[in-house]
Enzyme design. Structure first.
Site, PDB file in Angstrom:
ATOM      1  N   GLU A 192      -3.691  -3.371   7.314  1.00 23.68           N
ATOM      2  CA  GLU A 192      -2.449  -3.316   6.519  1.00 23.68           C
ATOM      3  C   GLU A 192      -1.265  -2.972   7.420  1.00 23.68           C
ATOM      4  OE1 GLU A 192      -2.407  -0.622   3.067  1.00 23.68           O
ATOM      5  OE2 GLU A 192      -0.320  -0.220   3.536  1.00 23.68           O
ATOM      6  N   THR A 230      -0.161   2.324   2.129  1.00 25.08           N
ATOM      7  CA  THR A 230      -0.308   2.487   0.673  1.00 25.08           C
ATOM      8  C   THR A 230      -1.319   3.567   0.284  1.00 25.08           C
ATOM      9  OG1 THR A 230      -1.907   0.687   0.735  1.00 25.08           O
ATOM     10  CG2 THR A 230       0.329   0.121   0.073  1.00 25.08           C
TER      11      THR A 230
HETATM   12  S1  SF4 Z   1      -3.246  -1.709  -5.744  1.00 22.67           S
HETATM   13 FE1  SF4 Z   1      -2.996  -0.152  -4.145  1.00 22.67          FE
HETATM   14  S2  SF4 Z   1      -5.057   0.357  -3.432  1.00 22.67           S
HETATM   15 FE2  SF4 Z   1      -5.136  -1.568  -4.541  1.00 22.67          FE
HETATM   16  S3  SF4 Z   1      -4.970  -3.171  -2.969  1.00 22.67           S
HETATM   17 FE3  SF4 Z   1      -2.929  -2.766  -3.784  1.00 22.67          FE
HETATM   18  S4  SF4 Z   1      -2.104  -1.246  -2.406  1.00 22.67           S
HETATM   19 FE4  SF4 Z   1      -4.279  -1.243  -2.068  1.00 22.67          FE
END
Ligand code: SF4
Length: 275
Positions: free
Chosen positions: A122, A158
């Site tokens: 990421e 994230t």
């Molecule tokens: S919702 Fe949040 S945890 Fe799920 S893939 Fe997207 S960024 Fe990652």
């Protein structure tokens, strides 16, 4: 022994979306693992002929390439388009957001600071969108040696903990004229973490289910073990050991954002058998 699931656990919006996209695109190939769960990747391969391609150069004109939830670096995406590969973008919108922020803020001349793991896919993707490079930091000590400009934009991976992100931003704000802080930590991560924290305060044993390389599962485990020393990070029911449950009254269960319900159910079934 009672078994209790955390109020929030398992698949998040981005992963559900990516799996649906992959299922709708039979005979395609994901560039890198679609999500951090090898068992789910196996299922997609067996049931939908969605294979896994690790090398970008293995995609040829007309191939269908599914982009994983974590996204990929900008130049790699451009290469796929240049070679007329049929790109199906399953990047989670919560990951696309920090990519856009890095691109826009760097165009406006801000120094970019990313709070996260430099090696995580990421972050490699997000960083690639900063026009003039970006500083990736994991804690305040990393910031001390940096020569940053007066105008700084900060984003976070994230899956990072908000408390840790605050340490980074609290260090930067008094030291620079303008600090633009973007909360790019996703709600799914917060919700699963809060629920794991709450349950681990009550449980005698905590089982956290998810891929060994899943960063959000590792975070859940670290929260669980802070409150419950008998916490274990497992990938599937085969990793369970019966001695963990001896004389325990409450077994709490949480699962990472890439863990499918069918794996969670198999773990519950086995714990029920053991107890
Ligand atoms: S919702 Fe949040 S945890 Fe799920 S893939 Fe997207 S960024 Fe990652």
């Amino acid at each position: 022994m009672k078994i209790e699931l955390a109020e929030k656990y398992g698949f998040c919006f981005g992963v559900k979306r990516a799996i649906k996209i992959a299922e709708e695109n039979k005979n395609s190939s994901t560039y890198g693992p679609l999500i951090h769960n090898s068992k789910e990747i196996e299922r997609l391969n067996l049931d939908f002929n969605v294979s896994l391609t690790e090398d970008l150069n293995d995609f040829n004109t007309g191939d269908k390439a599914v982009i994983r939830t974590h996204g990929i670096p900008k130049n790699e995406l451009a290469k796929l388009y240049d070679e007329s590969v049929d790109v199906i973008d399953a990047t989670c919108p919560f990951v696309t957001k920090p990519q856009q922020i890095c691109e826009e803020m760097s165009e406006e001349g801000y120094s970019i600071v990313i709070f996260g793991d430099e090696k995580h896919p990421e972050i490699r993707g997000v960083k690639s969108y900063a026009k003039h490079g970006a500083y990736v930091v994991t804690d305040v000590s990393d910031l001390k040696s940096l020569k940053l400009g007066d105008r700084i934009a900060v984003v976070a991976q994230t899956t990072r903990r908000a408390e840790d992100y605050l340490q980074i931003t609290n260090f930067l704000i008094p030291r620079h004229k303008e600090v633009r802080v973007f909360n790019t930590i996703c709600n799914a991560t917060f919700e699963n973490q809060d629920a794991a924290r709450k349950l681990s305060r009550e449980a005698d044993v905590m089982i956290v289910i998810g891929g060994k390389n899943s960063s959000n599962t590792k975070q859940l485990y670290s929260i669980a073990v802070e409150n419950c020393s008998n916490s274990y990070h497992i990938e599937c029911e085969d990793d369970l050991e019966s001695k963990w449950f001896k004389d325990k009254k409450l077994c709490g269960i949480s699962a990472g954002a890439s863990t499918p319900d069918w794996i969670i159910q198999k773990v519950i079934d086995k714990i029920e058998n053991i107890s």
